[in-house]
Design a protein around this motif. Structure first.
Motif, PDB file in Angstrom:
ATOM      1  N   LEU A  11      -2.026  -3.716  -2.940  1.00  0.00           N
ATOM      2  CA  LEU A  11      -1.710  -2.828  -1.819  1.00  0.00           C
ATOM      3  C   LEU A  11      -0.202  -2.640  -1.693  1.00  0.00           C
ATOM      4  CD1 LEU A  11      -4.255  -4.135   0.852  1.00  0.00           C
ATOM      5  CD2 LEU A  11      -4.421  -2.051  -0.523  1.00  0.00           C
ATOM      6  N   TRP A  12       0.535  -3.701  -1.912  1.00  0.00           N
ATOM      7  CA  TRP A  12       2.000  -3.638  -1.875  1.00  0.00           C
ATOM      8  C   TRP A  12       2.519  -2.707  -2.968  1.00  0.00           C
ATOM      9  CZ3 TRP A  12       6.130  -5.556  -4.945  1.00  0.00           C
ATOM     10  CH2 TRP A  12       7.354  -5.707  -4.279  1.00  0.00           C
ATOM     11  N   TYR A  13       1.876  -2.768  -4.129  1.00  0.00           N
ATOM     12  CA  TYR A  13       2.234  -1.901  -5.259  1.00  0.00           C
ATOM     13  C   TYR A  13       1.986  -0.433  -4.917  1.00  0.00           C
ATOM     14  CZ  TYR A  13       1.456   0.393  -9.806  1.00  0.00           C
ATOM     15  OH  TYR A  13       1.461   1.265 -10.869  1.00  0.00           O
ATOM     16  N   LEU A  14       0.833  -0.115  -4.346  1.00  0.00           N
ATOM     17  CA  LEU A  14       0.527   1.268  -3.985  1.00  0.00           C
ATOM     18  C   LEU A  14       1.505   1.799  -2.942  1.00  0.00           C
ATOM     19  CD1 LEU A  14      -3.372   1.064  -3.696  1.00  0.00           C
ATOM     20  CD2 LEU A  14      -2.065   2.120  -5.550  1.00  0.00           C
ATOM     21  N   LYS A  15       1.889   0.948  -2.018  1.00  0.00           N
ATOM     22  CA  LYS A  15       2.762   1.380  -0.926  1.00  0.00           C
ATOM     23  C   LYS A  15       4.197   1.586  -1.394  1.00  0.00           C
ATOM     24  CE  LYS A  15       3.367   2.238   3.502  1.00  0.00           C
ATOM     25  NZ  LYS A  15       2.682   3.357   4.184  1.00  0.00           N
ATOM     26  N   HIS A  16       4.697   0.667  -2.216  1.00  0.00           N
ATOM     27  CA  HIS A  16       6.121   0.697  -2.574  1.00  0.00           C
ATOM     28  C   HIS A  16       6.386   1.126  -4.016  1.00  0.00           C
ATOM     29  CE1 HIS A  16       7.125  -1.138   1.266  1.00  0.00           C
ATOM     30  NE2 HIS A  16       6.132  -1.985   1.067  1.00  0.00           N
ATOM     31  N   TYR A  17       5.397   1.046  -4.868  1.00  0.00           N
ATOM     32  CA  TYR A  17       5.440   1.513  -6.257  1.00  0.00           C
ATOM     33  C   TYR A  17       6.608   0.930  -7.052  1.00  0.00           C
ATOM     34  CZ  TYR A  17       4.110   4.755 -10.001  1.00  0.00           C
ATOM     35  OH  TYR A  17       3.674   5.314 -11.185  1.00  0.00           O
ATOM     36  N   HIS A  18       6.814  -0.377  -6.902  1.00  0.00           N
ATOM     37  CA  HIS A  18       7.756  -1.046  -7.786  1.00  0.00           C
ATOM     38  C   HIS A  18       7.158  -1.095  -9.189  1.00  0.00           C
ATOM     39  CE1 HIS A  18      10.541  -2.130  -4.682  1.00  0.00           C
ATOM     40  NE2 HIS A  18       9.617  -2.756  -3.983  1.00  0.00           N
ATOM     41  N   SER A  19       8.000  -1.206 -10.174  1.00  0.00           N
ATOM     42  CA  SER A  19       7.519  -1.208 -11.553  1.00  0.00           C
ATOM     43  C   SER A  19       6.731  -2.482 -11.847  1.00  0.00           C
ATOM     44  CB  SER A  19       8.698  -1.103 -12.524  1.00  0.00           C
ATOM     45  OG  SER A  19       9.471  -2.294 -12.493  1.00  0.00           O
ATOM     46  N   GLU A  20       5.833  -2.387 -12.801  1.00  0.00           N
ATOM     47  CA  GLU A  20       5.036  -3.556 -13.176  1.00  0.00           C
ATOM     48  C   GLU A  20       5.906  -4.690 -13.722  1.00  0.00           C
ATOM     49  OE1 GLU A  20       1.837  -2.356 -15.677  1.00  0.00           O
ATOM     50  OE2 GLU A  20       0.903  -1.091 -14.137  1.00  0.00           O
ATOM     51  N   PRO A  21       6.939  -4.413 -14.531  1.00  0.00           N
ATOM     52  CA  PRO A  21       7.818  -5.512 -14.968  1.00  0.00           C
ATOM     53  C   PRO A  21       8.491  -6.221 -13.789  1.00  0.00           C
ATOM     54  CG  PRO A  21       8.127  -3.615 -16.382  1.00  0.00           C
ATOM     55  CD  PRO A  21       7.257  -3.161 -15.251  1.00  0.00           C
ATOM     56  N   TYR A  22       8.885  -5.451 -12.765  1.00  0.00           N
ATOM     57  CA  TYR A  22       9.497  -6.058 -11.582  1.00  0.00           C
ATOM     58  C   TYR A  22       8.500  -6.976 -10.879  1.00  0.00           C
ATOM     59  CZ  TYR A  22      11.284  -6.474  -6.819  1.00  0.00           C
ATOM     60  OH  TYR A  22      11.701  -6.963  -5.607  1.00  0.00           O
ATOM     61  N   ILE A  23       7.272  -6.500 -10.707  1.00  0.00           N
ATOM     62  CA  ILE A  23       6.248  -7.313 -10.051  1.00  0.00           C
ATOM     63  C   ILE A  23       5.964  -8.563 -10.875  1.00  0.00           C
ATOM     64  CG2 ILE A  23       3.820  -7.378  -9.343  1.00  0.00           C
ATOM     65  CD1 ILE A  23       4.051  -4.396  -8.712  1.00  0.00           C
ATOM     66  N   ALA A  24       5.893  -8.403 -12.200  1.00  0.00           N
ATOM     67  CA  ALA A  24       5.640  -9.550 -13.073  1.00  0.00           C
ATOM     68  C   ALA A  24       6.709 -10.621 -12.890  1.00  0.00           C
ATOM     69  CB  ALA A  24       5.587  -9.092 -14.527  1.00  0.00           C
ATOM     70  N   GLN A  39       1.136  14.230   4.794  1.00  0.00           N
ATOM     71  CA  GLN A  39       2.382  13.482   4.968  1.00  0.00           C
ATOM     72  C   GLN A  39       2.124  11.980   4.950  1.00  0.00           C
ATOM     73  OE1 GLN A  39       4.151  14.976   8.569  1.00  0.00           O
ATOM     74  NE2 GLN A  39       4.597  16.985   7.693  1.00  0.00           N
ATOM     75  N   ARG A  40       1.026  11.562   5.552  1.00  0.00           N
ATOM     76  CA  ARG A  40       0.690  10.135   5.554  1.00  0.00           C
ATOM     77  C   ARG A  40       0.373   9.640   4.146  1.00  0.00           C
ATOM     78  NH1 ARG A  40      -2.486   8.206  11.005  1.00  0.00           N
ATOM     79  NH2 ARG A  40      -1.035   9.151  12.481  1.00  0.00           N
ATOM     80  N   LEU A  41      -0.322  10.453   3.385  1.00  0.00           N
ATOM     81  CA  LEU A  41      -0.607  10.062   2.001  1.00  0.00           C
ATOM     82  C   LEU A  41       0.686   9.790   1.244  1.00  0.00           C
ATOM     83  CD1 LEU A  41      -3.428  12.613   1.049  1.00  0.00           C
ATOM     84  CD2 LEU A  41      -3.710  10.183   1.538  1.00  0.00           C
ATOM     85  N   LYS A  42       1.690  10.597   1.512  1.00  0.00           N
ATOM     86  CA  LYS A  42       2.945  10.474   0.773  1.00  0.00           C
ATOM     87  C   LYS A  42       3.811   9.309   1.248  1.00  0.00           C
ATOM     88  CE  LYS A  42       3.194  15.218  -0.890  1.00  0.00           C
ATOM     89  NZ  LYS A  42       3.172  14.856  -2.320  1.00  0.00           N
ATOM     90  N   THR A  43       3.386   8.607   2.314  1.00  0.00           N
ATOM     91  CA  THR A  43       4.092   7.374   2.669  1.00  0.00           C
ATOM     92  C   THR A  43       3.778   6.267   1.667  1.00  0.00           C
ATOM     93  OG1 THR A  43       2.344   6.536   4.142  1.00  0.00           O
ATOM     94  CG2 THR A  43       4.045   7.965   5.125  1.00  0.00           C
ATOM     95  N   TYR A  44       2.757   6.478   0.850  1.00  0.00           N
ATOM     96  CA  TYR A  44       2.487   5.576  -0.270  1.00  0.00           C
ATOM     97  C   TYR A  44       3.313   6.086  -1.452  1.00  0.00           C
ATOM     98  CZ  TYR A  44      -1.313   3.432   2.321  1.00  0.00           C
ATOM     99  OH  TYR A  44      -2.041   2.742   3.262  1.00  0.00           O
ATOM    100  N   ALA A  61      -8.685   6.600   1.424  1.00  0.00           N
ATOM    101  CA  ALA A  61      -9.540   5.655   2.144  1.00  0.00           C
ATOM    102  C   ALA A  61      -8.703   4.718   3.009  1.00  0.00           C
ATOM    103  CB  ALA A  61     -10.386   4.858   1.154  1.00  0.00           C
ATOM    104  N   LEU A  62      -7.568   4.271   2.485  1.00  0.00           N
ATOM    105  CA  LEU A  62      -6.685   3.394   3.259  1.00  0.00           C
ATOM    106  C   LEU A  62      -6.123   4.121   4.478  1.00  0.00           C
ATOM    107  CD1 LEU A  62      -4.752   1.648   0.332  1.00  0.00           C
ATOM    108  CD2 LEU A  62      -6.620   0.698   1.710  1.00  0.00           C
ATOM    109  N   CYS A  63      -5.821   5.406   4.325  1.00  0.00           N
ATOM    110  CA  CYS A  63      -5.348   6.197   5.473  1.00  0.00           C
ATOM    111  C   CYS A  63      -6.429   6.283   6.548  1.00  0.00           C
ATOM    112  CB  CYS A  63      -4.934   7.593   5.016  1.00  0.00           C
ATOM    113  SG  CYS A  63      -3.348   7.641   4.153  1.00  0.00           S
ATOM    114  N   ASN A  64      -7.677   6.475   6.140  1.00  0.00           N
ATOM    115  CA  ASN A  64      -8.775   6.482   7.110  1.00  0.00           C
ATOM    116  C   ASN A  64      -8.885   5.139   7.823  1.00  0.00           C
ATOM    117  OD1 ASN A  64      -9.552   9.107   6.712  1.00  0.00           O
ATOM    118  ND2 ASN A  64     -11.434   8.634   5.602  1.00  0.00           N
ATOM    119  N   LEU A  65      -8.672   4.074   7.070  1.00  0.00           N
ATOM    120  CA  LEU A  65      -8.770   2.728   7.627  1.00  0.00           C
ATOM    121  C   LEU A  65      -7.732   2.507   8.728  1.00  0.00           C
ATOM    122  CD1 LEU A  65     -10.599   0.293   6.964  1.00  0.00           C
ATOM    123  CD2 LEU A  65      -8.780  -0.560   5.485  1.00  0.00           C
TER     124      LEU A  65
END
Length: 254
Positions: free
Chosen positions: A23-36, A210-215, A241-245
Motif C-alpha cells: 500500500l505504501w508503494y502504491l501511494k508513494h511509488y518509490h522504486s523497487e530498489p529503494y524499497i529493497a 483527482q483522488r485517484l491521482k493522489t496515489y 477500490a481503495l478510494c471507495n474504502l
C-alpha cells in the motif's frame, strides 16, 4: 528511521507487513530498489511480493468494492438532475514516458499528459459517489466514446438508467451531455440551466479522478511496462477500490 522501517518493526504478522509495504508503494511509488534497501531484502524478492500482493488485492478487494448497484434502476436510488440519471462517466489518464518509435508515440499520445503520452482508463461512479466501474486501460489516443462503446457498461443503460458525461460522449444513446449551441445561436436560458446542472453533477467524477491521482503510481509518471495493459488495469482497479474504502472517512462533497 524511515516510514517503511517503522512499518516493518511492528510486531505483526508477515502478511500484514507485506500488505502495508504494498500500500505504501502504491501511494508513494518509490522504486523497487529503494524499497529493497529499506526493508533489507533482495530486489527480486521485493518485486515478487509487490506483484503477489497486488494480485491478492485485485482478486479480493476490487471484486468486493467495485460493482454496479443491484438496485440501480430503483426509483429510490440516488440520482442526478433527473430520476433516470444514475451514473457519471469520465476518463482519466496515467502518464507514461515518451515511446521509442513514431507508431507508439501516435498511439499513446495524450495532450493533457505532462509527457504528451499516456494510458487512458474510464471510470464510472454512482450518486453515492462510489466508483462502480473501471474499464481496462487503452492507448492514450483512443477516444472516450470508443472506450465506452466497447465496455459492458452500456449493457446496464436504458431509458431509466442513464449516464451523465462531458461533451466527449455526445452521440451515444442514453448518455446525457451538456447541450451545444447551434451555429450562430446562443443557448436558451433553459439549456444554460440544464448545462449547469449536468456540470455540477459531473464534479463528483472529476473529484474522484483527482483522488485517484493522489496515489503516485497513477498520479506521476508510470515506470512499468507501457505495453502491459493488464497490469496497469489491475493497478488502477485496486486503487479505485481503495478510494471507495476511504469514502466513509473522506466523503466527496456534493
Amino acid at each position: 528511521m524511515s516510514n517503511i522501517q517503522t512499518i516493518l518493526s511492528h510486531d505483526i504478522c508477515l502478511q500484514m507487513n507485506l500488505l502495508a509495504v504494498a500500500l505504501w508503494y502504491l501511494k508513494h511509488y518509490h522504486s523497487e530498489p529503494y524499497i529493497a534497501t529499506e526493508v533489507n531484502l533482495a530486489h527480486q524478492t521485493v518485486s515478487y511480493f509487490l506483484s503477489s500482493v497486488l494480485d491478492i488485492l485485485h482478486s479480493c478487494v476490487y471484486a468486493e468494492l467495485i460493482s454496479l448497484p443491484a438496485d440501480i434502476a430503483n426509483t429510490r436510488t440516488p440520482h442526478g438532475p433527473e430520476q433516470s440519471h444514475k451514473l457519471i462517466v469520465d476518463s482519466t489518464f496515467i502518464t507514461v514516458p515518451e515511446p521509442s518509435n513514431s507508431e507508439e508515440r501516435k498511439a499513446y499520445y495524450h495532450a493533457k499528459s505532462s509527457t504528451n503520452y499516456a494510458l487512458k482508463v474510464q471510470i464510472a461512479c454512482d450518486f453515492h459517489h462510489r466508483i462502480v466501474y473501471v474499464s481496462e486501460c487503452y492507448h492514450g489516443s483512443v477516444h472516450d466514446i470508443t472506450i465506452l462503446s466497447e465496455s459492458d457498461l452500456l449493457e446496464h443503460v436504458n431509458d431509466s438508467v442513464q449516464i451523465i458525461a462531458d461533451k466527449g460522449y455526445i452521440g451515444e444513446e442514453n448518455v446525457v451531455t451538456p447541450r451545444k449551441k447551434l451555429h450562430g445561436r446562443e443557448l436558451t436560458d433553459e439549456n444554460k440551466r440544464f448545462n449547469r446542472e449536468i456540470n455540477s453533477a459531473r464534479a463528483a467524477i472529476e473529484n474522484i479522478n483527482q483522488r485517484l491521482k493522489t496515489y503516485a503510481i497513477v498520479g506521476g509518471i508510470y515506470r512499468g511496462a507501457i505495453h502491459d495493459f493488464h497490469k496497469a488495469t489491475k493497478i488502477v482497479q485496486v486503487i479505485s477500490a481503495l478510494c471507495n474504502l476511504n469514502l466513509n472517512k473522506y466523503p466527496i462533497p456534493g
